[in-house]
Design an enzyme around this catalytic site. Structure first.
Site, PDB file in Angstrom:
ATOM      1  N   LEU A  77      -3.417   2.463  -5.582  1.00  0.00           N
ATOM      2  CA  LEU A  77      -3.496   3.924  -5.555  1.00  0.00           C
ATOM      3  C   LEU A  77      -3.160   4.531  -4.196  1.00  0.00           C
ATOM      4  O   LEU A  77      -3.340   5.732  -3.995  1.00  0.00           O
ATOM      5  CB  LEU A  77      -4.881   4.378  -6.028  1.00  0.00           C
ATOM      6  CG  LEU A  77      -5.238   3.936  -7.446  1.00  0.00           C
ATOM      7  CD1 LEU A  77      -6.630   4.408  -7.823  1.00  0.00           C
ATOM      8  CD2 LEU A  77      -4.211   4.425  -8.461  1.00  0.00           C
ATOM      9  N   CYS A  78      -2.668   3.718  -3.267  1.00  0.00           N
ATOM     10  CA  CYS A  78      -2.255   4.238  -1.959  1.00  0.00           C
ATOM     11  C   CYS A  78      -0.886   4.900  -2.065  1.00  0.00           C
ATOM     12  O   CYS A  78      -0.010   4.421  -2.779  1.00  0.00           O
ATOM     13  CB  CYS A  78      -2.182   3.110  -0.932  1.00  0.00           C
ATOM     14  SG  CYS A  78      -3.780   2.606  -0.316  1.00  0.00           S
ATOM     15  N   HIS A  79      -0.732   5.980  -1.320  1.00  0.00           N
ATOM     16  CA  HIS A  79       0.551   6.675  -1.279  1.00  0.00           C
ATOM     17  C   HIS A  79       1.512   5.944  -0.337  1.00  0.00           C
ATOM     18  O   HIS A  79       1.087   5.483   0.721  1.00  0.00           O
ATOM     19  CB  HIS A  79       0.361   8.102  -0.750  1.00  0.00           C
ATOM     20  CG  HIS A  79      -0.457   8.946  -1.653  1.00  0.00           C
ATOM     21  ND1 HIS A  79      -1.838   8.956  -1.614  1.00  0.00           N
ATOM     22  CD2 HIS A  79      -0.094   9.811  -2.629  1.00  0.00           C
ATOM     23  CE1 HIS A  79      -2.285   9.792  -2.532  1.00  0.00           C
ATOM     24  NE2 HIS A  79      -1.256  10.325  -3.164  1.00  0.00           N
ATOM     25  N   MET A 113      -6.120   2.903   5.207  1.00  0.00           N
ATOM     26  CA  MET A 113      -5.792   1.698   4.449  1.00  0.00           C
ATOM     27  C   MET A 113      -4.675   0.897   5.125  1.00  0.00           C
ATOM     28  O   MET A 113      -4.676  -0.326   5.105  1.00  0.00           O
ATOM     29  CB  MET A 113      -5.419   2.039   3.010  1.00  0.00           C
ATOM     30  CG  MET A 113      -6.585   2.580   2.191  1.00  0.00           C
ATOM     31  SD  MET A 113      -8.059   1.524   2.216  1.00  0.00           S
ATOM     32  CE  MET A 113      -7.430   0.009   1.546  1.00  0.00           C
ATOM     33  N   GLU A 114      -3.739   1.584   5.741  1.00  0.00           N
ATOM     34  CA  GLU A 114      -2.662   0.896   6.447  1.00  0.00           C
ATOM     35  C   GLU A 114      -3.212   0.125   7.645  1.00  0.00           C
ATOM     36  O   GLU A 114      -2.809  -1.016   7.898  1.00  0.00           O
ATOM     37  CB  GLU A 114      -1.582   1.885   6.875  1.00  0.00           C
ATOM     38  CG  GLU A 114      -0.731   2.412   5.733  1.00  0.00           C
ATOM     39  CD  GLU A 114      -1.425   3.394   4.793  1.00  0.00           C
ATOM     40  OE1 GLU A 114      -0.855   3.689   3.732  1.00  0.00           O
ATOM     41  OE2 GLU A 114      -2.544   3.865   5.104  1.00  0.00           O
ATOM     42  N   ASP A 128      -3.574 -18.914   8.587  1.00  0.00           N
ATOM     43  CA  ASP A 128      -2.474 -19.721   8.063  1.00  0.00           C
ATOM     44  C   ASP A 128      -1.869 -20.623   9.135  1.00  0.00           C
ATOM     45  O   ASP A 128      -1.566 -21.781   8.880  1.00  0.00           O
ATOM     46  CB  ASP A 128      -1.391 -18.814   7.477  1.00  0.00           C
ATOM     47  CG  ASP A 128      -0.212 -19.605   6.940  1.00  0.00           C
ATOM     48  OD1 ASP A 128      -0.438 -20.526   6.121  1.00  0.00           O
ATOM     49  OD2 ASP A 128       0.930 -19.312   7.338  1.00  0.00           O
TER      50      ASP A 128
END
Length: 160
Positions: A77-79, A113-114, A128
């Site tokens: 739902l992120c733009h 969110m970014e 990793d």
């Protein structure tokens, strides 16, 4: 529908998840910083400079930058945003690697969110690149540190 649910912006009046319409919001400068911590053993910390896969800190920086640009592909739902700046740092401490990711844009919605995605992916990249030495590596404290801009105003995590 609960009272709490009705205050969450990603739910419609029937309680279904939805992408928020930001078309009516003013475009302003928005910035967010998030962090993550990768807990490493002394043996892994000592091996960081000589990693045969390359410098984990530099690869993690690039991975975090790339991740910030891909957030809307990862979080449903992120733009999709036009980012004006992404800065990721990864610093060795006595217990591991501290990551900070700062993201900025000028637009109608924030970049929290970014920033969180950038910090998370940078941490996963360090895992990793060092997992061959130790499987007990822990990623912890992925969190928003600060944000500015937008209708909800500024936020800064308290230093408790």
């Amino acid at each position: 529908m609960s009272d709490k649910q009705s205050t969450l912006s990603h739910f419609d009046e029937r309680g279904r998840a939805r992408m928020v319409d930001v078309s009516g919001k003013a475009s302003t400068r928005r910035e967010a910083t998030a962090s993550a911590f990768v807990e490493l053993s002394d043996a892994v910390l000592g091996a960081l400079p000589a990693n045969p896969k390359g410098d984990p800190l530099e690869v993690a920086r690039f991975a975090g930058i790339q991740a910030a640009k891909q957030t809307s592909s990862l979080i449903p739902l992120c733009h999709p945003l036009s980012l004006s700046m992404v800065d990721v740092t990864a610093e060795v401490t006595t217990a591991g690697v501290q990551i900070f990711a700062t993201v900025a844009t000028t637009g109608p919605t924030g970049v929290e969110m970014e920033a969180l995605t950038a910090a998370s992916i940078a941490a996963l990249t360090i895992y990793d690149m060092t997992k061959a030495l130790d499987k007990s590596i822990r990623i912890r404290s992925i969190q928003l540190e600060s944000k500015s801009g937008g209708e909800s105003g500024d936020y800064k995590r308290s230093q408790t």
